[in-house]
Design an enzyme around this catalytic site. Structure first.
Site, PDB file in Angstrom:
ATOM      1  N   CYS A   1     -44.581  71.819   9.567  1.00 47.94           N
ATOM      2  CA  CYS A   1     -43.991  71.053  10.839  1.00 47.94           C
ATOM      3  C   CYS A   1     -45.327  71.079  11.844  1.00 47.94           C
ATOM      4  CB  CYS A   1     -42.795  71.687  11.309  1.00 47.94           C
ATOM      5  SG  CYS A   1     -41.431  71.510  10.457  1.00 47.94           S
TER       6      CYS A   1
ATOM      7  N   HIS B   1     -42.975  77.138   6.689  1.00 44.11           N
ATOM      8  CA  HIS B   1     -42.765  77.125   7.784  1.00 44.11           C
ATOM      9  C   HIS B   1     -44.277  77.138   8.820  1.00 44.11           C
ATOM     10  CE1 HIS B   1     -38.508  76.980   7.784  1.00 44.11           C
ATOM     11  NE2 HIS B   1     -38.344  78.039   7.027  1.00 44.11           N
TER      12      HIS B   1
END
Length: 209
Positions: free
Chosen positions: A184, A127
């Site tokens: 991301c 993440h």
């Protein structure tokens, strides 16, 4: 009768509002918990701990057959090693599997991709707001070190790409031992980020445990 209907509607509206507030508060608390937990799994290491001399970095590599013979194959969901990033002074646990269950605990190793030292593409993901929140500081020439029960594997960053989230070329097989690290992008984006930040690194050294 009309007063009764109004009171009933008001009561229902009040219950709905309270229920929405409860759900919203619970969501915030749960997300905050996993955010803190995600950050807490990253251990700090002194920058010099992961610094190697050229002689140490460029050790002769074991043959593919030998490395594969030494490999320990973890069970799905098992933590089997750590990723050390000298530039970020970080040591992060690696879990086999890349579902949310693994990503909440550290870095996920995508199934059916190579293991450290194998002549193929090893894909790790994490993440952007927890374990990889500082990954944007990585540059060409930096190193990643993967520590496992079977050995220590050093990778040199060769390329950094920003691609669309649906771009699957970053996980295709490679003809040599490669580490692909994905998160991301943009890092500060609110919601589901539209792109991916991809770091490609080549294996340059391996040392058996």
């Amino acid at each position: 009768m009309l007063n009764f209907i109004r009171k009933r509607r008001m009561a229902i509206q009040t219950i709905v509002i309270l229920l929405l507030l409860f759900i919203g508060l619970t969501t915030v608390i749960v997300n905050a918990y996993w955010f803190v937990k995600g950050i807490s799994v990253v251990e700090s290491i002194p920058h010099e701990v992961n610094e190697s001399t050229p002689e140490q970095l460029f050790q002769p590599l074991a043959s593919t057959e030998e490395v594969q013979r030494q490999q320990y194959k973890p069970a799905y969901g098992e933590q089997y090693g750590h990723l050390l990033i000298s530039k970020l002074e970080a040591k992060i646990p690696i879990f086999y599997g890349s579902e949310e269950e693994q990503l909440k605990q550290g870095i996920g190793h995508m199934e059916r991709t190579a293991f450290p030292g194998e002549n193929n593409n090893m894909v790790l993901s994490g993440h952007r707001d927890t374990v990889f929140r500082h990954l944007g500081k990585i540059e060409k020439g930096d190193t990643f070190v993967v520590e496992t029960k079977t050995g220590t594997f050093t990778y040199l960053v060769k390329k950094i790409r920003i691609v669309d989230k649906n771009n699957r070329t970053v996980i295709v097989p490679k003809p040599k031992a490669t580490l692909t690290v994905i998160t991301c992008y943009p890092f500060g984006f609110i919601g589901n980020a539209p792109k991916r930040f991809v770091v490609l690194a080549d294996l340059i050294g391996e040392k058996a445990s």
